[in-house]
Design an enzyme around this catalytic site. Structure first.
Site, mmCIF file in Angstrom:
data_model
loop_
_atom_site.group_PDB
_atom_site.id
_atom_site.type_symbol
_atom_site.label_atom_id
_atom_site.label_comp_id
_atom_site.label_asym_id
_atom_site.label_seq_id
_atom_site.Cartn_x
_atom_site.Cartn_y
_atom_site.Cartn_z
ATOM 1 N N HIS A 244 -4.192 -9.758 3.435
ATOM 2 C CA HIS A 244 -5.370 -10.046 3.890
ATOM 3 C C HIS A 244 -5.796 -11.023 5.007
ATOM 4 O O HIS A 244 -5.103 -12.073 4.895
ATOM 5 C CB HIS A 244 -5.961 -10.297 2.533
ATOM 6 C CG HIS A 244 -6.161 -9.332 1.430
ATOM 7 N ND1 HIS A 244 -6.106 -9.804 0.155
ATOM 8 C CD2 HIS A 244 -5.987 -8.035 1.468
ATOM 9 C CE1 HIS A 244 -6.080 -8.652 -0.506
ATOM 10 N NE2 HIS A 244 -6.069 -7.657 0.238
ATOM 11 N N TYR B 75 -9.441 -11.127 -7.161
ATOM 12 C CA TYR B 75 -8.563 -10.868 -8.355
ATOM 13 C C TYR B 75 -8.593 -12.007 -9.256
ATOM 14 O O TYR B 75 -8.132 -12.181 -10.450
ATOM 15 C CB TYR B 75 -7.033 -10.946 -7.907
ATOM 16 C CG TYR B 75 -6.901 -9.841 -6.951
ATOM 17 C CD1 TYR B 75 -7.028 -8.219 -7.364
ATOM 18 C CD2 TYR B 75 -6.575 -9.862 -5.652
ATOM 19 C CE1 TYR B 75 -6.374 -7.460 -6.804
ATOM 20 C CE2 TYR B 75 -6.348 -8.599 -4.579
ATOM 21 C CZ TYR B 75 -6.347 -7.465 -5.335
ATOM 22 O OH TYR B 75 -6.163 -6.426 -4.695
ATOM 23 N N LYS C 298 -2.290 -2.667 7.788
ATOM 24 C CA LYS C 298 -3.608 -2.596 7.878
ATOM 25 C C LYS C 298 -3.869 -3.691 8.659
ATOM 26 O O LYS C 298 -3.363 -4.835 8.937
ATOM 27 C CB LYS C 298 -4.335 -2.698 6.571
ATOM 28 C CG LYS C 298 -6.019 -2.410 6.917
ATOM 29 C CD LYS C 298 -6.528 -2.391 5.321
ATOM 30 C CE LYS C 298 -7.973 -2.244 5.464
ATOM 31 N NZ LYS C 298 -8.594 -1.948 4.100
ATOM 32 N N ARG D 63 -0.723 -2.161 -6.275
ATOM 33 C CA ARG D 63 -0.856 -3.242 -5.437
ATOM 34 C C ARG D 63 -2.009 -4.253 -6.185
ATOM 35 O O ARG D 63 -1.572 -5.288 -6.043
ATOM 36 C CB ARG D 63 -1.613 -2.776 -4.306
ATOM 37 C CG ARG D 63 -1.791 -3.624 -3.000
ATOM 38 C CD ARG D 63 -2.308 -3.171 -1.710
ATOM 39 N NE ARG D 63 -3.009 -4.011 -0.718
ATOM 40 C CZ ARG D 63 -2.454 -4.902 0.000
ATOM 41 N NH1 ARG D 63 -1.252 -5.073 0.002
ATOM 42 N NH2 ARG D 63 -3.321 -5.706 0.618
ATOM 43 N N HIS E 277 -3.026 2.947 -5.562
ATOM 44 C CA HIS E 277 -3.225 1.613 -5.210
ATOM 45 C C HIS E 277 -3.420 0.621 -6.243
ATOM 46 O O HIS E 277 -3.495 -0.588 -6.228
ATOM 47 C CB HIS E 277 -4.576 1.720 -4.304
ATOM 48 C CG HIS E 277 -5.020 0.677 -3.257
ATOM 49 N ND1 HIS E 277 -4.024 0.408 -2.376
ATOM 50 C CD2 HIS E 277 -5.818 -0.408 -3.388
ATOM 51 C CE1 HIS E 277 -4.412 -0.712 -1.542
ATOM 52 N NE2 HIS E 277 -5.492 -1.251 -2.174
ATOM 53 N N ARG F 125 0.880 -1.171 0.009
ATOM 54 C CA ARG F 125 -0.131 0.074 -0.009
ATOM 55 C C ARG F 125 1.014 1.210 -0.139
ATOM 56 O O ARG F 125 2.038 0.990 0.482
ATOM 57 C CB ARG F 125 -0.979 0.053 1.166
ATOM 58 C CG ARG F 125 -1.903 -1.338 1.292
ATOM 59 C CD ARG F 125 -2.521 -1.199 2.476
ATOM 60 N NE ARG F 125 -3.499 -2.496 2.758
ATOM 61 C CZ ARG F 125 -3.384 -3.552 3.269
ATOM 62 N NH1 ARG F 125 -2.200 -3.436 3.803
ATOM 63 N NH2 ARG F 125 -4.227 -4.529 3.378
#
Length: 326
Positions: A300, A309, A168, A277, A274, A143
């Protein structure tokens, strides 16, 4: 500025007490700002005059208001839900029963990705050091703020990895370090070393350290290995202590450069920092990397987030051919 704002020690205002509670719980500063934002919005919507007026039973009605009147996305509603449950259950110690509310059905859009040629075209337009930042986002799946907050000790050439600290969800993780970037990163580290030596000679050289580390290792703030990989061009004043520190390049600076680079590359996609990424994840999936490995590299918490994706890669990757092309 992503440095936590100073707190008034003896203030009894709701926001100050809530901030103190979140910092005592070790929440990331980004989470602190998000949770405070939704707490204030919830209080204003309920027109509460005192803390004792707040009722956890009003959470459902507010979440429905966000969907019906504000047309928010599922992610926004979920963020508000998490923030308000934390406020009521953890901070206010209220009983939060099973919540029943109308969930947002707004379509979740597929992420925009660059083709490899588009990604490299944008990167080539950028100048130093913004080019290297973009290369790290594309080559390591970082990120924007993860790239900007990298310290020298987060780079491991021997293992070929980058350690992302407090990403995150306030989690650490490791991701790939592209071998093709070793030389450029080494040059950047040399430049940081020169800047740091100059700062030290001027009785400066400190960087921001999280409170716990600042107390435990008071001398580390001036050590080379804790310096940012992408230091800001100017010294800034720490709003908490008043000390003069060298922070990292600000996110809005990189975002402006990226917008200009995308325009100069004649790319009409709704893209930004972004997008690199997203493109990192898509390239890995196209090359046959398993979804669990991609999940770990991206950080994640739920593999369902990574699975989006698979839709981005598209049917063409499965060998399906349009009748028009036969």
């Amino acid at each position: 500025m992503d440095i936590p704002t100073p707190l008034t020690q003896h203030s009894e205002s709701f926001t100050q007490r809530y901030r103190r509670y979140m910092r005592a719980r070790g929440l990331a500063y980004s989470s602190e700002k998000t949770y405070l934002y939704w707490a204030v919005r919830f209080i204003r919507h309920g027109k509460y005059q005192n803390q004792s007026d707040i009722r956890s039973g009003d959470i459902s009605a507010y979440l429905e208001f966000l969907v019906i009147k504000r047309n928010v996305s599922p992610n926004t509603q979920k963020t508000a839900l998490n923030a308000l449950v934390f406020l009521c259950r953890e901070f206010l110690k209220l009983e939060v029963e099973d919540l029943a509310f109308c969930k947002s059905k707004k379509a979740i859009k597929l992420p925009v990705v660059f083709s490899h040629s588009e990604a490299t075209a944008v990167i080539e337009v950028l100048d130093y050091p913004f080019k290297l930042i973009a290369q790290l986002m594309y080559g390591s799946g970082l990120r924007l703020n993860e790239a900007l907050r990298l310290r020298l000790n987060d780079i491991d050439f021997n293992a070929g990895t980058i350690t992302v600290r407090s990403g995150k969800g306030n989690k650490d993780r490791q991701t790939l370090l592209a071998k093709s970037l070793y030389a450029d990163i080494s040059k950047q580290i040399t430049q940081v070393n020169l800047t740091h030596d100059r700062d030290l000679s001027n009785n400066l050289g400190e960087v921001y350290m999280p409170f716990a580390l600042a107390r435990k290792y008071p001398n580390h703030a001036k050590s080379l290995h804790w310096q940012y990989l992408f230091p800001a061009p100017k010294i800034s004043k720490d709003p908490r202590t008043g000390r003069h520190l060298r922070h990292h390049i600000m996110d809005r600076t990189m975002q402006r450069r990226m917008k200009l680079a995308i325009a100069a590359s004649k790319i009409t996609k709704k893209a930004g920092c972004h997008t690199f990424r997203h493109s990192f994840a898509t390239r890995l999936l196209e090359s046959g990397t398993d979804i669990r490995s991609i999940q770990e590299l991206l950080g994640h918490s739920d593999v369902k987030t990574t699975q989006i994706y698979t839709h981005v890669v598209g049917m063409h990757h499965c060998g399906v051919i349009s009748p028009m092309d036969k």
